[in-house]
Scaffold this motif. Structure first.
Motif, mmCIF file in Angstrom:
data_model
loop_
_atom_site.group_PDB
_atom_site.id
_atom_site.type_symbol
_atom_site.label_atom_id
_atom_site.label_comp_id
_atom_site.label_asym_id
_atom_site.label_seq_id
_atom_site.Cartn_x
_atom_site.Cartn_y
_atom_site.Cartn_z
ATOM 1 N N ASP A 1 33.987 25.461 24.083
ATOM 2 C CA ASP A 1 33.785 24.305 24.951
ATOM 3 C C ASP A 1 34.435 24.517 26.312
ATOM 4 O OD1 ASP A 1 32.461 23.127 22.911
ATOM 5 O OD2 ASP A 1 34.037 21.688 22.370
ATOM 6 N N ALA A 2 33.794 23.997 27.332
ATOM 7 C CA ALA A 2 34.347 23.929 28.689
ATOM 8 C C ALA A 2 34.690 25.299 29.281
ATOM 9 C CB ALA A 2 35.586 23.033 28.720
ATOM 10 N N VAL A 3 33.998 26.341 28.857
ATOM 11 C CA VAL A 3 34.226 27.671 29.424
ATOM 12 C C VAL A 3 33.394 27.813 30.695
ATOM 13 C CG1 VAL A 3 33.962 30.148 29.068
ATOM 14 C CG2 VAL A 3 34.717 28.698 27.181
ATOM 15 N N THR A 4 34.063 28.058 31.819
ATOM 16 C CA THR A 4 33.353 28.223 33.091
ATOM 17 C C THR A 4 33.631 29.578 33.741
ATOM 18 O OG1 THR A 4 35.161 27.150 34.294
ATOM 19 C CG2 THR A 4 33.338 25.748 33.549
ATOM 20 N N ALA A 5 34.647 30.283 33.242
ATOM 21 C CA ALA A 5 34.978 31.609 33.783
ATOM 22 C C ALA A 5 35.201 32.570 32.622
ATOM 23 C CB ALA A 5 36.219 31.539 34.666
ATOM 24 N N VAL B 1 31.896 35.583 36.166
ATOM 25 C CA VAL B 1 32.150 36.619 35.162
ATOM 26 C C VAL B 1 32.935 37.733 35.842
ATOM 27 C CG1 VAL B 1 31.168 38.222 33.490
ATOM 28 C CG2 VAL B 1 29.983 36.079 33.984
ATOM 29 N N ALA B 2 34.171 37.950 35.390
ATOM 30 C CA ALA B 2 35.021 39.013 35.939
ATOM 31 C C ALA B 2 34.897 40.246 35.060
ATOM 32 C CB ALA B 2 36.474 38.545 36.000
ATOM 33 N N MET B 3 34.829 41.409 35.689
ATOM 34 C CA MET B 3 34.604 42.636 34.924
ATOM 35 C C MET B 3 35.174 43.833 35.658
ATOM 36 S SD MET B 3 30.512 42.984 35.664
ATOM 37 C CE MET B 3 30.264 41.299 35.099
ATOM 38 N N GLY B 4 35.135 44.995 34.995
ATOM 39 C CA GLY B 4 35.573 46.239 35.600
ATOM 40 C C GLY B 4 34.407 46.957 36.259
ATOM 41 N N GLY B 5 34.435 48.272 36.213
ATOM 42 C CA GLY B 5 33.430 49.058 36.918
ATOM 43 C C GLY B 5 32.208 49.417 36.098
ATOM 44 N N PHE B 6 32.169 49.056 34.816
ATOM 45 C CA PHE B 6 31.047 49.427 33.964
ATOM 46 C C PHE B 6 29.804 48.624 34.348
ATOM 47 C CE2 PHE B 6 28.933 48.892 29.640
ATOM 48 C CZ PHE B 6 28.287 50.110 29.711
#
Length: 297
Positions: free
Chosen positions: A37-41, A107-112
């Motif tokens: 619930d309430a996930v935005t990031a 959406v935070a991510m690495g280099g893949f």
């Protein structure tokens, strides 16, 4: 009763208890719809769950960064899925309800690039952010490759104690504002030699990347990062192969790199921290062979 019978009875009892714990944990935690619930990031990264040659050693770790971004609480683990691929992350996202996917903003991510593609296809309205840790690591890796190449060209061998490039390797990765007097003198002596000019130029790019992220004015830092990307994306001498490769990568991912300055709190740092916790779990229980058990723990 023989030892064999006792051992067999204990194994049966352990398996029964373990199955019960896994079933209850899955019911209360994994299958609890409220945890989403309430996930935005969201943060996503890969994790090595076992260091063996047999089978898939990677899992994709998915983290809720909402609390960090909003300043309301810590990051928390949403799920772990087998494999490290675009399809692994894409399938997990596709299994979520449409309303949940529409609510995710970042959406935070690495280099893949696989994670980037999956997010773009399943969360078209969300902004993808390549976090500073991975961008700085890319620049640092380019610096290391350049240093090792120049070392080999000059001396014909890998770095050894006493070689200037080997001795300065830690100083090269230290931010200029944190250099000690001894480190500053070491770098000045290193760059005084014309044969080290390629290392000096690559080091300069690395330091500019760090400076962009350290600037307290996010808009100014964004502009500095944009200038760095533009300056190494074209017109770089062929001798600076490592800088050329870095420039291609950053130009390709420029939108995600620059998005960070407009999305405070979307670093993948908390995801790396949770990965560290998982590493400690794996290290304290080297006997893990069953991925279901590992994920549940």
């Amino acid at each position: 009763m023989s030892i064999a019978r006792v051992t067999e009875a204990l194994a049966v009892a352990w398996n029964t208890a373990n199955d019960a714990v896994l079933a209850e944990g899955k019911r209360m935690l994994i299958n609890d719809p409220a945890r989403l619930d309430a996930v935005t990031a969201v943060g996503v990264d890969e994790h090595v769950w076992r260091h063996t040659k047999a089978g898939d050693k990677y899992v994709t770790v998915i983290i809720d960064l909402t609390g960090i971004r909003d300043g309301t609480g810590p990051a928390c683990l949403l799920d772990m899925v087998q494999g490290r691929s675009k399809q692994a992350f894409k399938t997990w996202l596709a299994e979520r309800e449409q309303s949940w996917r529409q609510a995710v903003e970042v959406v935070a991510m690495g280099g893949f690039t696989g994670f980037k593609s999956a997010a773009s296809e399943e969360l078209p309205e969300a902004v993808t952010v390549m976090d500073p840790f991975h961008v700085v690591r890319l620049a640092g890796a380019a610096l290391d490759r350049c240093r090792r190449r120049v070392q080999q060209e000059i001396h014909g061998h890998r770095g050894r104690a006493g070689d200037p490039l080997c001795t300065a390797r830690r100083s090269l990765h230290t931010r200029t504002g944190l250099l000690t007097g001894k480190q500053q003198a070491r770098l000045q002596a290193l760059f005084a030699a014309e044969e080290h000019v390629e290392v000096e130029v690559t080091w300069g790019v690395y330091q500019r990347v760090i400076t962009a992220y350290r600037d307290p004015d996010r808009a100014r830092g964004r502009q500095v990062m944009r200038q760095v990307i533009e300056s190494i994306s074209a017109g770089v001498p062929e001798a600076l192969g490592e800088v050329i490769t870095l420039g291609r990568t950053l130009k390709k991912r420029a939108a995600e790199v620059l998005a960070y300055s407009q999305r405070p709190g979307t670093s993948n740092g908390p995801t790396e921290a949770i990965n560290g916790c998982l590493e400690r779990l794996r290290g304290s229980a080297l006997g893990f062979r069953n991925l279901t058990n590992y994920i549940a723990r």
